[in-house]
Scaffold this motif. Structure first.
Motif, PDB file in Angstrom:
ATOM      1  N   ASP A  32      18.646  16.343  36.642  1.00 48.86           N
ATOM      2  CA  ASP A  32      19.580  15.448  36.398  1.00 48.86           C
ATOM      3  C   ASP A  32      20.383  15.193  37.441  1.00 48.86           C
ATOM      4  O   ASP A  32      21.584  15.349  37.435  1.00 48.86           O
ATOM      5  CB  ASP A  32      20.593  15.685  35.224  1.00 48.86           C
ATOM      6  CG  ASP A  32      19.583  15.898  33.755  1.00 48.86           C
ATOM      7  OD1 ASP A  32      19.206  14.783  33.459  1.00 48.86           O
ATOM      8  OD2 ASP A  32      19.416  16.753  33.421  1.00 48.86           O
TER       9      ASP A  32
ATOM     10  N   HIS B 104      19.905  20.570  26.275  1.00 52.75           N
ATOM     11  CA  HIS B 104      18.445  20.854  26.811  1.00 52.75           C
ATOM     12  C   HIS B 104      18.169  22.293  26.388  1.00 52.75           C
ATOM     13  O   HIS B 104      17.032  22.646  25.898  1.00 52.75           O
ATOM     14  CB  HIS B 104      18.174  20.921  28.190  1.00 52.75           C
ATOM     15  CG  HIS B 104      18.082  19.438  28.764  1.00 52.75           C
ATOM     16  ND1 HIS B 104      16.948  18.786  28.211  1.00 52.75           N
ATOM     17  CD2 HIS B 104      18.443  18.619  29.693  1.00 52.75           C
ATOM     18  CE1 HIS B 104      17.057  17.301  28.687  1.00 52.75           C
ATOM     19  NE2 HIS B 104      17.856  17.331  29.884  1.00 52.75           N
TER      20      HIS B 104
ATOM     21  N   HIS C  52      25.346  18.058  28.531  1.00 49.43           N
ATOM     22  CA  HIS C  52      23.908  17.777  28.680  1.00 49.43           C
ATOM     23  C   HIS C  52      22.889  18.897  28.937  1.00 49.43           C
ATOM     24  O   HIS C  52      22.038  18.855  28.211  1.00 49.43           O
ATOM     25  CB  HIS C  52      24.091  16.774  29.862  1.00 49.43           C
ATOM     26  CG  HIS C  52      22.715  16.146  30.241  1.00 49.43           C
ATOM     27  ND1 HIS C  52      22.388  14.791  29.795  1.00 49.43           N
ATOM     28  CD2 HIS C  52      21.533  16.699  30.766  1.00 49.43           C
ATOM     29  CE1 HIS C  52      21.439  14.567  30.223  1.00 49.43           C
ATOM     30  NE2 HIS C  52      20.830  15.548  30.751  1.00 49.43           N
TER      31      HIS C  52
ATOM     32  N   GLU D 240      15.081  13.678  26.368  1.00 49.10           N
ATOM     33  CA  GLU D 240      16.400  13.704  26.646  1.00 49.10           C
ATOM     34  C   GLU D 240      17.333  13.622  25.552  1.00 49.10           C
ATOM     35  O   GLU D 240      18.575  13.637  25.487  1.00 49.10           O
ATOM     36  CB  GLU D 240      16.966  12.589  27.583  1.00 49.10           C
ATOM     37  CG  GLU D 240      16.218  12.545  28.805  1.00 49.10           C
ATOM     38  CD  GLU D 240      16.750  14.062  29.774  1.00 49.10           C
ATOM     39  OE1 GLU D 240      18.152  14.374  29.565  1.00 49.10           O
ATOM     40  OE2 GLU D 240      16.216  14.520  30.761  1.00 49.10           O
TER      41      GLU D 240
ATOM     42  N   HIS E   1      14.212  20.191  33.615  1.00 44.41           N
ATOM     43  CA  HIS E   1      14.861  18.793  33.142  1.00 44.41           C
ATOM     44  C   HIS E   1      15.824  18.522  34.494  1.00 44.41           C
ATOM     45  O   HIS E   1      16.912  19.184  34.274  1.00 44.41           O
ATOM     46  CB  HIS E   1      15.709  18.860  32.088  1.00 44.41           C
ATOM     47  CG  HIS E   1      14.759  19.405  30.913  1.00 44.41           C
ATOM     48  ND1 HIS E   1      13.568  18.379  30.354  1.00 44.41           N
ATOM     49  CD2 HIS E   1      14.849  20.500  30.223  1.00 44.41           C
ATOM     50  CE1 HIS E   1      13.191  19.321  29.291  1.00 44.41           C
ATOM     51  NE2 HIS E   1      13.915  20.400  29.329  1.00 44.41           N
TER      52      HIS E   1
ATOM     53  N   SER F  66      19.947  16.518  24.847  1.00 45.46           N
ATOM     54  CA  SER F  66      21.013  16.455  25.986  1.00 45.46           C
ATOM     55  C   SER F  66      22.028  15.249  25.599  1.00 45.46           C
ATOM     56  O   SER F  66      23.180  15.596  25.880  1.00 45.46           O
ATOM     57  CB  SER F  66      20.338  16.464  27.304  1.00 45.46           C
ATOM     58  OG  SER F  66      19.458  15.260  27.353  1.00 45.46           O
TER      59      SER F  66
HETATM   60 ZN    ZN Z   1      18.537  15.902  31.028  1.00 44.86          ZN
END
Ligand code: ZN
Length: 610
Positions: free
Chosen positions: A5, A403, A399, A426, A3, A429
Motif C-alpha cells: 500500500d 488485512h 487498513h 482489499e 499486500h 482492509s
Molecule cells: Zn491493502
C-alpha cells in the motif's frame, strides 16, 4: 503474499516519536546467519526435485486416481509452504534496513531459491489442465478431493487457454525476451528519468517520487513547475515508451487470438474469477456518477481560492491537515473500532500489538510505504509501516490490520485457497478503514481539521474508484484501437488518455494539453493490463457492504466474518452471495457510489459552516 500500500507522501518526516514498536521475527528465524535458513533451503530444494521425479507425467494420465492426485496436491502445498518461509523472512528483514548488504544478499538468495524450486513445479498445473475431460469428471466427484475442488476447477478453466506443451515451452523460454523485456525496459526508463526543476533560484534534478511529491506542495507555483518538469521529461521519453506500449498491445492481441480469448479484458476477468458483464456494470455505474467528482473539485477550487483549477491542483493540501496522533492513542482507536464491530475481531487486532507482529518505527534505511505480509495459513501475518503520527497513518494502521485479521480468519483454508482473488483482496482492509473513519473524525478538535480529513478520504476514494475506472477505460480504448487500426501514435494515445481522464472531471477542472502524455509513466498499464479495475471493484464493494452493515447491524457481523474466513476458497459471486448480495445487480453498485456522494455532501456542508 504481500499486500502493498505504497503512497506518495507529501511532507518530510517529523522527529521520531518515542516508543514506536518494532517486530519480533524470531519465530521465523533468528537472523541472517541462522543456520536453519540454509538447512531449510536445502531440504526444500531436495523435496522439489523429489516431487518432480515422483509425479511428473503421472497426473495427466488416464489411469490417475483421486488418491494419487490428492497425495500430489498435499505434497505440492507443503512444498509451497516450505518455500515461502525463507523468502518471507528475508523480505521482512530487508524492509526494515534496505541498506544492509547482508540482508540484500539474503533476499536475493531466497528469491533465487524460490525460482529454482518453481522450475520443478511448473509441470503440475499444466498436467492438471491436460487431464482428459472424462477422467477429470470422474476424479473431481471423489469426496477426498472436495477440499481442492475450487483450486482444481480454476486451474482447469485457465488451462483451457493453454497451447500445446511444445508451444508453451517456447513461450516460457522466450518470455524474458518478449513483452516482459519491453515492460522491464519501460520500468528502467521511468526509473532512470530525472526531472529538472528550478527552485529558489537553483536548478535541481529530482527523481520521479521526489517530483511527484511536489504536486502535494501548498505553493501553487511549485506544483506548476513540478508538473511542467514531469511533462518535459515524459515528452522526451515519448517515442520509446510509445513504441513499447504498441509492442505490448500487439503481443497481447496475438496471444489472445492464439489462446482463444474473445476480448482484451477476458484473460484478466478469468484470473479474477469474474464475469466480464459484472465489471462492465461497475464501470458504467462509475461513469454515471462522475458528476460527484465535479461536485467535489468545484468545492476544492473554492476552498483553495482557485477558479481555474487544473491538473496540478488535484493534490493541493487543504489547511487543517496538521494534526498529530501518538501511536498509543492510534492503537486504542483502531482496536476499539474493531471491537465495536465484533469483540473477537478486536481481540485479533489487539494480538498484533501484544505479540510484536507490527513494525511501525521510523529508521534510516527502512523502506517507505506499508504492507501486511500473510506468510502461510500456519504462521501469523506481520504488519509493516512508518508511523509519523498523521491521521492518515492511523488509517493505514487500520487498513493493514484489516488485512491481518483477514489472514488470521482465513487460516483454516489450505494454502492454495488462502488468499482471495484480487478484486476481493482489499475487502477487509478497506472495511477496517470505514470502521475507523468516523471515530477518527470525532477525535479532531475543529471543523477545519475534520474537513481536511474528510477531503483527504474523499480524494483517496476517488483515486481508488473513479481514477482506476478512467484508466481502465483508457486501456479498453487503447487495446481496441491497436487491434482495429494498427500501430498508434503518441498523439492518438494522448487523445485517448485525455478523453478518459477529462470525462471524469467534467467542467470542474481542465486538465490541459500538458497532462495529455501522463499515461507514459503509469506502470500498471504496461506490467499488468486491466489490473486497475480490481481496485475500483473492491472499494465500491466495501462501501456497499458498509451500507448493509449500517442497515442490518448484528446479523451482518456474523456473515461478514464468514466471508473473510472463506479466504479464496470461492469465486467473488459465491462469496458475496453468502451475504445475500447480488453483485450482478446494478443497484448494488450504485449503493457504493451513494456513500461517496454522501461524503462529498458532508464536506460541502462542513465547508459552508466554516
Ligand atoms: Zn491493502
Amino acid at each position: 503474499m504481500f499486500h502493498g500500500d505504497d503512497a506518495v507522501t507529501e511532507s518530510a518526516l517529523p522527529p521520531p516519536p518515542p516508543s514506536l514498536p518494532t517486530w519480533d521475527l524470531s519465530d521465523l528465524y533468528n537472523g541472517v546467519d541462522d543456520p536453519r535458513l540454509d538447512a531449510d533451503i536445502a531440504t526444500c530444494s531436495q523435496r522439489a526435485n523429489d516431487f518432480e521425479a515422483r509425479f511428473k507425467g503421472s497426473i495427466c494420465a488416464d489411469e490417475v486416481t483421486s488418491a494419487h492426485l490428492l497425495a500430489a496436491l498435499a505434497e505440492y502445498e507443503a512444498l509451497l509452504r516450505d518455500r515461502y518461509k525463507p523468502e518471507a523472512f528475508a523480505s521482512l528483514l530487508f524492509s526494515t534496513d534496505t541498506r544492509d548488504p547482508a540482508r540484500g544478499a539474503l533476499l536475493q538468495k531466497t528469491r533465487e531459491f524460490g525460482s529454482s524450486v518453481a522450475t520443478h513445479l511448473v509441470f503440475f498445473d499444466i498436467e492438471i489442465g491436460e487431464i482428459p475431460a472424462a477422467t477429470y469428471e470422474r476424479l473431481i466427484e471423489a469426496a477426498e478431493l472436495s477440499h481442492y475442488r475450487h483450486y482444481l476447477d480454476h486451474q482447469r478453466r485457465l488451462a483451457a487457454h493453454n497451447l500445446s506443451e511444445a508451444e508453451e515451452k517456447i513461450l516460457v523460454e522466450t518470455s524474458t525476451t518478449r513483452g516482459r523485456a519491453f515492460a522491464r525496459l519501460a520500468t528502467e526508463i521511468n526509473g532512470r528519468t530525472t526531472f529538472e526543476i528550478e527552485l529558489g533560484g537553483t536548478t535541481e534534478e529530482k527523481t520521479q517520487s521526489e517530483v511527484l511529491s511536489l504536486l502535494f506542495d501548498a505553493d501553487r507555483r511549485i506544483r506548476e513547475k513540478a508538473a511542467a518538469a514531469i511533462t518535459r521529461s515524459l515528452r522526451n521519453n515519448a517515442h520509446t515508451c510509445t513504441f513499447i506500449y504498441n509492442t505490448l498491445l500487439h503481443e497481447k492481441d496475438v496471444l489472445d487470438r492464439l489462446r482463444g480469448y474473445e476480448s482484451p479484458e477476458a484473460s484478466r476477468h478469468l484470473n479474477n474469477e469474474l464475469d466480464g458483464g459484472i465489471v462492465d456494470f461497475v464501470s458504467e455505474v462509475c461513469v454515471a456518477n462522475y458528476d460527484v467528482v465535479s461536485d467535489y473539485y468545484r468545492l476544492k477550487g473554492s476552498l483553495l481560492g482557485i477558479d481555474d483549477l487544473t491538473h496540478y491542483d488535484r493534490y493541493a493540501p487543504l489547511a487543517g491537515g496538521e494534526t498529530r496522533i501518538d501511536f498509543d492513542r492510534a492503537r486504542q482507536m483502531v482496536v476499539n473500532s474493531f471491537s465495536g464491530f465484533s469483540s473477537p475481531l478486536g481481540e485479533m487486532a489487539n494480538s498484533f500489538f501484544e505479540n510484536r507482529w507490527i513494525d511501525a518505527a521510523l529508521a534510516d534505511g527502512k523502506r517507505g510505504g506499508a504492507y501486511c505480509a500473510g506468510v502461510t495459513p500456519d504462521h501469523h501475518p506481520y504488519i509493516f509501516m512508518n508511523y509519523t503520527g498523521q491521521p492518515r497513518d492511523v488509517m493505514t494502521l487500520a487498513h493493514e490490520l484489516g488485512h491481518g485479521v483477514h489472514d488470521i480468519l482465513a487460516r483454516s483454508n489450505h494454502l492454495l485457497d488462502y488468499h482471495p482473488v484480487l478484486p476481493l483482496a482489499e475487502t477487509a482492509s478497506t472495511f477496517a478503514e470505514m470502521l475507523l473513519f468516523d471515530r477518527l473524525l470525532g477525535e479532531l478538535d475543529s471543523d477545519r481539521e475534520r474537513l481536511a480529513l474528510l477531503c483527504s478520504k474523499i480524494e483517496d476514494t476517488f483515486a481508488t474508484v473513479f481514477r482506476q475506472i478512467a484508466m481502465f477505460r483508457f486501456e479498453q480504448l487503447a487495446h481496441r484501437a491497436r487491434r482495429e487500426r494498427g500501430e498508434l501514435t503518441t498523439e492518438k494515445l494522448n487523445e485517448l488518455w485525455q478523453h478518459s481522464m477529462q470525462e471524469m472531471f467534467g467542467d470542474s477542472l481542465k486538465l490541459g494539453d500538458e497532462h495529455a502524455c501522463w499515461w507514459l509513466y503509469i506502470p500498471h498499464i504496461v506490467d499488468a493490463p486491466f489490473y486497475v479495475y480490481a481496485y475500483a471493484f473492491g472499494e465500491l464493494l466495501v462501501l456497499a457492504l458498509y451500507a448493509r452493515y449500517q442497515e442490518e447491524d448484528e446479523p451482518f457481523v456474523e456473515r461478514y466474518t464468514q466471508l473473510l474466513s472463506a479466504g479464496g476458497s470461492q469465486t467473488p459471486v459465491e462469496l458475496t452471495s453468502r451475504l445475500g448480495i447480488d453483485i450482478s445487480d446494478r443497484e448494488f453498485w450504485q449503493g457504493g457510489c451513494d456513500l461517496i456522494r454522501a461524503r462529498v455532501a458532508e464536506a460541502v456542508s462542513l465547508a459552508t459552516a466554516l
